[in-house]
Design a protein around this motif. Structure first.
Motif, short mmCIF file in Angstrom:
data_model
loop_
_atom_site.label_atom_id
_atom_site.label_comp_id
_atom_site.label_asym_id
_atom_site.label_seq_id
_atom_site.Cartn_x
_atom_site.Cartn_y
_atom_site.Cartn_z
N ILE A 51 0.85 -1.19 0.00
CA ILE A 51 0.00 0.00 0.00
C ILE A 51 0.88 1.23 0.00
O ILE A 51 1.92 1.25 0.67
CB ILE A 51 -0.94 0.00 1.23
CG1 ILE A 51 -1.92 1.17 1.16
CG2 ILE A 51 -0.15 0.04 2.53
CD1 ILE A 51 -3.06 1.08 2.20
N THR A 52 0.50 2.23 -0.78
CA THR A 52 1.22 3.49 -0.73
C THR A 52 0.66 4.33 0.41
O THR A 52 -0.54 4.30 0.67
CB THR A 52 1.09 4.26 -2.05
OG1 THR A 52 -0.29 4.49 -2.33
CG2 THR A 52 1.69 3.45 -3.19
N TRP A 53 1.50 5.07 1.06
CA TRP A 53 1.06 5.84 2.22
C TRP A 53 0.11 6.95 1.81
O TRP A 53 -0.94 7.13 2.40
CB TRP A 53 2.26 6.46 2.94
CG TRP A 53 2.92 5.55 3.90
CD1 TRP A 53 4.17 5.02 3.80
CD2 TRP A 53 2.39 5.06 5.14
NE1 TRP A 53 4.42 4.23 4.88
CE2 TRP A 53 3.37 4.24 5.72
CE3 TRP A 53 1.18 5.23 5.81
CZ2 TRP A 53 3.19 3.59 6.94
CZ3 TRP A 53 0.99 4.59 7.03
CH2 TRP A 53 1.99 3.78 7.58
N SER A 54 0.48 7.71 0.80
CA SER A 54 -0.28 8.92 0.50
C SER A 54 -1.53 8.65 -0.33
O SER A 54 -2.61 9.11 0.02
CB SER A 54 0.61 9.92 -0.23
OG SER A 54 1.15 9.33 -1.39
N ALA A 55 -1.37 7.87 -1.40
CA ALA A 55 -2.50 7.68 -2.30
C ALA A 55 -3.41 6.56 -1.85
O ALA A 55 -4.56 6.47 -2.26
CB ALA A 55 -2.01 7.41 -3.71
N GLY A 56 -2.87 5.67 -1.01
CA GLY A 56 -3.68 4.56 -0.55
C GLY A 56 -3.92 3.51 -1.60
O GLY A 56 -4.83 2.70 -1.48
N SER A 57 -3.13 3.51 -2.66
CA SER A 57 -3.27 2.46 -3.67
C SER A 57 -2.82 1.14 -3.07
O SER A 57 -1.86 1.08 -2.32
CB SER A 57 -2.40 2.79 -4.89
OG SER A 57 -2.81 3.99 -5.48
N THR A 58 -3.54 0.08 -3.41
CA THR A 58 -3.25 -1.24 -2.84
C THR A 58 -2.97 -2.25 -3.93
O THR A 58 -3.50 -2.15 -5.05
CB THR A 58 -4.42 -1.72 -1.98
OG1 THR A 58 -5.61 -1.76 -2.77
CG2 THR A 58 -4.65 -0.78 -0.79
N TYR A 59 -2.17 -3.23 -3.58
CA TYR A 59 -1.75 -4.27 -4.52
C TYR A 59 -1.73 -5.60 -3.77
O TYR A 59 -1.38 -5.65 -2.59
CB TYR A 59 -0.37 -3.95 -5.08
CG TYR A 59 -0.27 -2.55 -5.64
CD1 TYR A 59 0.12 -1.49 -4.83
CD2 TYR A 59 -0.59 -2.28 -6.96
CE1 TYR A 59 0.19 -0.20 -5.31
CE2 TYR A 59 -0.53 -0.99 -7.46
CZ TYR A 59 -0.14 0.04 -6.63
OH TYR A 59 -0.08 1.32 -7.13
#
Length: 127
Positions: A51-59
């Motif tokens: 997960i990216t911290w800022s954008a909240g994109s998840t994989y």
């Protein structure tokens, strides 16, 4: 330096759930990803989720997609991994990791792209 401490592992029956936590302290990289990896005995460390911290994109790895959910609480500098419908093949030591630069989606899945690691927490799923 970044310190990562995982918690929440344990023994659970197949079909059960667990929630792992990873608390980060020290210097945190607000724009960069946090990842979960796992390693079973005799096997290589494998990507689980990121997960990216800022954008909240998840994989997610295909093997856990639809069963695991990664999330983060920026105020607490903590990342979570909610694991449901657990299977015996999910048994492993689970590690969280912190990236220190922006990574492509492919690089997010590679353990060597993460310079900081926690000590790991054991997850055992009984059949």
């Amino acid at each position: 330096q970044v310190q990562l401490v995982e918690s929440g592992g344990g023994l659970v029956q197949a079909g059960g759930s667990l929630r792992l936590s990873c608390a980060a302290s020290g210097r945190t990289f607000s724009s960069y990803a946090m990842g979960w990896f796992r390693q079973a005995p005799g096997k290589a460390r494998e990507f689980v989720s990121a997960i990216t911290w800022s954008a909240g994109s998840t994989y997610y790895a295909d093997s856990v997609k639809g069963r695991f959910t990664i999330s983060r609480d920026n105020a607490k500098n903590t990342v979570y991994l909610q694991m449901s419908s657990l299977k015996p093949e999910d048994t492993a030591v689970y590690y969280c990791a912190c990236a220190t630069r922006t990574l492509s989606v492919l690089r997010l899945t590679r353990p060597y792209e993460y310079p900081y690691w926690g000590q790991g927490t054991q997850v055992t799923v009984s059949s």
